[in-house]
Design an enzyme around this catalytic site. Structure first.
Site, mmCIF file in Angstrom:
data_model
loop_
_atom_site.group_PDB
_atom_site.id
_atom_site.type_symbol
_atom_site.label_atom_id
_atom_site.label_comp_id
_atom_site.label_asym_id
_atom_site.label_seq_id
_atom_site.Cartn_x
_atom_site.Cartn_y
_atom_site.Cartn_z
ATOM 1 N N THR A 60 43.253 39.945 48.825
ATOM 2 C CA THR A 60 43.372 41.751 47.798
ATOM 3 C C THR A 60 42.038 40.607 47.041
ATOM 4 O O THR A 60 42.683 39.986 46.330
ATOM 5 C CB THR A 60 44.430 41.463 47.529
ATOM 6 O OG1 THR A 60 45.501 42.616 48.065
ATOM 7 C CG2 THR A 60 43.536 42.839 46.587
ATOM 8 N N CYS A 94 49.246 37.415 50.862
ATOM 9 C CA CYS A 94 48.686 37.353 49.761
ATOM 10 C C CYS A 94 49.346 37.335 48.594
ATOM 11 O O CYS A 94 50.472 37.804 48.346
ATOM 12 C CB CYS A 94 47.363 39.045 49.803
ATOM 13 S SG CYS A 94 47.249 39.158 47.995
ATOM 14 N N THR A 100 53.402 40.657 42.851
ATOM 15 C CA THR A 100 53.106 41.051 41.846
ATOM 16 C C THR A 100 53.044 42.725 42.536
ATOM 17 O O THR A 100 54.183 43.676 41.851
ATOM 18 C CB THR A 100 51.364 41.629 41.105
ATOM 19 O OG1 THR A 100 51.379 40.414 40.659
ATOM 20 C CG2 THR A 100 51.323 42.545 40.148
#
Length: 123
Positions: A60, A94, A100
């Site tokens: 990302t 990722c 997160t």
């Protein structure tokens, strides 16, 4: 959250299947992926074409000028929605997604590929 800009509207995220990316309309923020086949149902590898297709989310990227606007999260939602609509599971390679996005959005965990599926189907 002082100091952070909140966008007036949700940014439009575009699926670019040719380049295997979900991206903002200006193409400056994106999420790269690959689709691949697992050997989950292929057993010993001789039965090609019988594995399950998974979407591996690789990277990302949001340029520094656009950080703090929630673009990475919007890119992830687009990718997970795409996968769900096509009955794909996701491998979150990722670190933004695994460290997160998923902890903040546990409702998407049901789409994450699990090795337990492989173990139970190889009996």
């Amino acid at each position: 959250m002082a100091g952070r800009e909140i966008p007036a509207e949700v940014p439009k995220i575009v699926w670019n299947g040719t380049q295997r990316r979900f991206e903002t309309e200006d193409k400056k923020a994106y999420l790269e992926y690959v689709e691949r086949e697992t050997e989950e149902y292929g057993g010993n590898g001789r039965d090609k074409g019988k594995g399950k297709v998974v979407m591996e989310l690789l990277h990302t990227f949001v340029p520094s000028s656009k950080r703090g606007l929630g673009l990475a999260s919007h890119l992830c939602v687009a990718a997970f929605t795409h996968a769900k609509s096509r009955s794909l599971t996701i491998i979150p390679t990722c670190t933004y997604i695994s460290d997160t996005f998923l902890p903040r959005n546990p409702s998407w965990n049901s789409l994450v590929y699990s090795e337990d599926i492989k173990a139970s189907s190889s009996m």
